[in-house]
Design an enzyme around this catalytic site. Structure first.
Site, mmCIF file in Angstrom:
data_model
loop_
_atom_site.group_PDB
_atom_site.id
_atom_site.type_symbol
_atom_site.label_atom_id
_atom_site.label_comp_id
_atom_site.label_asym_id
_atom_site.label_seq_id
_atom_site.Cartn_x
_atom_site.Cartn_y
_atom_site.Cartn_z
ATOM 1 N N ASP A 1 -15.863 -4.487 3.953
ATOM 2 C CA ASP A 1 -15.044 -5.596 3.753
ATOM 3 C C ASP A 1 -14.171 -6.033 4.632
ATOM 4 O OD1 ASP A 1 -16.494 -6.118 1.302
ATOM 5 O OD2 ASP A 1 -14.750 -5.509 0.040
ATOM 6 N N GLY A 2 -13.558 -4.787 5.683
ATOM 7 C CA GLY A 2 -12.498 -5.151 6.609
ATOM 8 C C GLY A 2 -13.208 -5.925 7.715
ATOM 9 N N ASN B 1 -8.381 -13.130 1.088
ATOM 10 C CA ASN B 1 -8.058 -12.277 -0.002
ATOM 11 C C ASN B 1 -6.585 -12.654 -0.484
ATOM 12 O OD1 ASN B 1 -10.464 -11.055 -0.386
ATOM 13 N ND2 ASN B 1 -9.789 -9.211 0.728
ATOM 14 N N ARG C 1 13.886 0.980 1.260
ATOM 15 C CA ARG C 1 14.489 0.227 0.191
ATOM 16 C C ARG C 1 13.533 -1.002 -0.234
ATOM 17 N NH1 ARG C 1 19.987 -1.715 3.170
ATOM 18 N NH2 ARG C 1 20.340 -2.326 0.982
ATOM 19 N N ALA D 1 -9.248 -7.028 -4.646
ATOM 20 C CA ALA D 1 -8.747 -6.125 -3.583
ATOM 21 C C ALA D 1 -7.624 -5.757 -3.924
ATOM 22 C CB ALA D 1 -8.941 -6.974 -2.184
ATOM 23 N N TYR D 2 -6.522 -6.038 -3.076
ATOM 24 C CA TYR D 2 -5.248 -5.402 -3.167
ATOM 25 C C TYR D 2 -4.674 -5.825 -4.446
ATOM 26 C CZ TYR D 2 -0.630 -3.871 -1.168
ATOM 27 O OH TYR D 2 0.595 -3.466 -0.999
ATOM 28 N N ALA D 3 -4.694 -7.030 -4.786
ATOM 29 C CA ALA D 3 -4.117 -7.455 -6.167
ATOM 30 C C ALA D 3 -4.423 -6.518 -7.312
ATOM 31 C CB ALA D 3 -4.604 -8.936 -6.398
ATOM 32 N N PHE D 4 -5.681 -6.078 -7.443
ATOM 33 C CA PHE D 4 -6.449 -5.210 -8.401
ATOM 34 C C PHE D 4 -5.566 -4.068 -8.518
ATOM 35 C CE2 PHE D 4 -9.458 -2.110 -9.782
ATOM 36 C CZ PHE D 4 -9.709 -2.595 -10.782
ATOM 37 N N SER D 5 -5.355 -3.437 -7.273
ATOM 38 C CA SER D 5 -4.899 -2.071 -6.896
ATOM 39 C C SER D 5 -3.340 -2.286 -7.717
ATOM 40 C CB SER D 5 -5.031 -1.708 -5.585
ATOM 41 O OG SER D 5 -6.156 -1.322 -5.200
#
Length: 316
Positions: free
Chosen positions: A92-93, A166, A177, A208-212
């Site tokens: 995917d990358g 994505n 912080r 993708a990231y949102a699922f994680s």
């Protein structure tokens, strides 16, 4: 999401052009790239490859006769212009890297997964012959995937603008912080909280990231934007699914630390305190080539290895 056939195969004998984008450095990649290039060149394609990929993978096409080897094309916004297809060999990358070229030229991409999950790729390495047959005969379909356009400002000064297939993420730069942000939708404030970041994802990016980060999986044909806070310290910090016609804004508090805008893990803009990031539906979709009619449900089950052994539903 619009789906259309690729069109009839050209029969006038003219050259057909394709760009090959490769994840270099793997023996399997070299074999697949060489096999794909030989088949397409013998079918009349004029092949192009990016210079850094050709030079960093010594011997990539050395086993091909000189007249079948791809030529190099500059890795700029015009790299895919005039191409019939961008063939992507990698994960995917690699496909997200190729999307930077294909989207600008409005050329479809067809991915062969040589990575791990490879959710964006249409086929795996075992399907290479089927992929090449579909490309030569133009029997694939073309599917539009929604993108988002993103612009960042500070005190009326534009910091930069970019896009994402994505997700666009506003996240903290100082990992010791939290980042203080205010979320706005359609010109109205929604909430303020401290967090690691906030993702604005497309349906494509929902896996993708949102699922994680705890966001929902959204079927590609659903037109929507996802807002997913990451590790937010707030009572109301749940994922939101909003209209694709909405305008999202994320403001970095001028009382806290700086942040950074990251799109598809590739394009970044630093966000000083007081910055504002606006996200809207993208003006240009990304085009993906599809070989077969396959329900997204089946792709989801296959890619994530979901347990379905007890299913007793009716087979179609």
């Amino acid at each position: 999401m619009e789906v259309r056939p690729a069109g009839p195969r050209s029969g006038d004998g003219r050259s057909r052009d394709a760009l090959i984008v490769v994840h270099t450095g793997r023996e399997a990649t070299r074999r697949v790239a060489s096999q794909a290039a030989r088949r397409l060149a013998e079918a009349g394609f004029a092949l192009r490859v990016l210079p850094d990929e050709y030079s960093t993978d010594e011997g990539l096409f050395d086993d091909l006769p000189e007249h079948l080897r791809p030529t190099t094309v500059a890795a700029d916004s015009d790299a895919a212009s005039g191409m019939e297809l961008v063939m992507v060999l990698g994960g995917d990358g690699t496909l997200l890297r190729a999307a930077e070229l294909a989207r600008h030229a409005r050329v479809p991409m067809l991915g062969v997964n040589l990575g791990r999950v490879g959710f964006l790729a249409e086929a795996d390495i075992d399907d290479l012959d089927e992929v090449l047959d579909a490309v030569v005969n133009r029997t694939y379909r073309v599917e539009e995937r929604m993108t988002v356009d993103v612009v960042a400002h500070q005190n009326g000064t534009e910091l930069g603008r970019t896009w994402a297939l994505n997700e666009a993420i506003v996240e903290k730069m100082n990992w010791a912080r939290l980042l203080d942000v205010v979320l706005e939708v359609d010109g109205r404030p929604v909430s303020e909280f401290a967090c690691d970041g906030v993702l604005c994802a497309t349906p494509t990016g929902s896996t993708a990231y949102a699922f994680s980060a705890g966001g929902p999986v959204v079927w590609p044909e659903v037109q929507a934007m996802l807002l997913v806070p990451s590790n937010a310290h707030a009572l109301f910090a749940r994922p939101l699914v909003i209209s694709p016609e909405s305008r999202v804004a994320l403001e970095v508090s001028n009382r806290g630390d700086a942040g950074v805008l990251v799109c598809d893990g590739r394009r970044t803009i630093e966000l000083p305190p007081g910055s504002r990031v606006e996200v809207v539906r993208g003006s240009n979709p990304v085009l993906l080539a599809r070989l077969r009619v396959q329900p997204f449900t089946d792709r989801l089950v296959r890619k994530f290895g979901l347990p379905v052994q007890g299913w007793r539903g009716r087979r179609h």
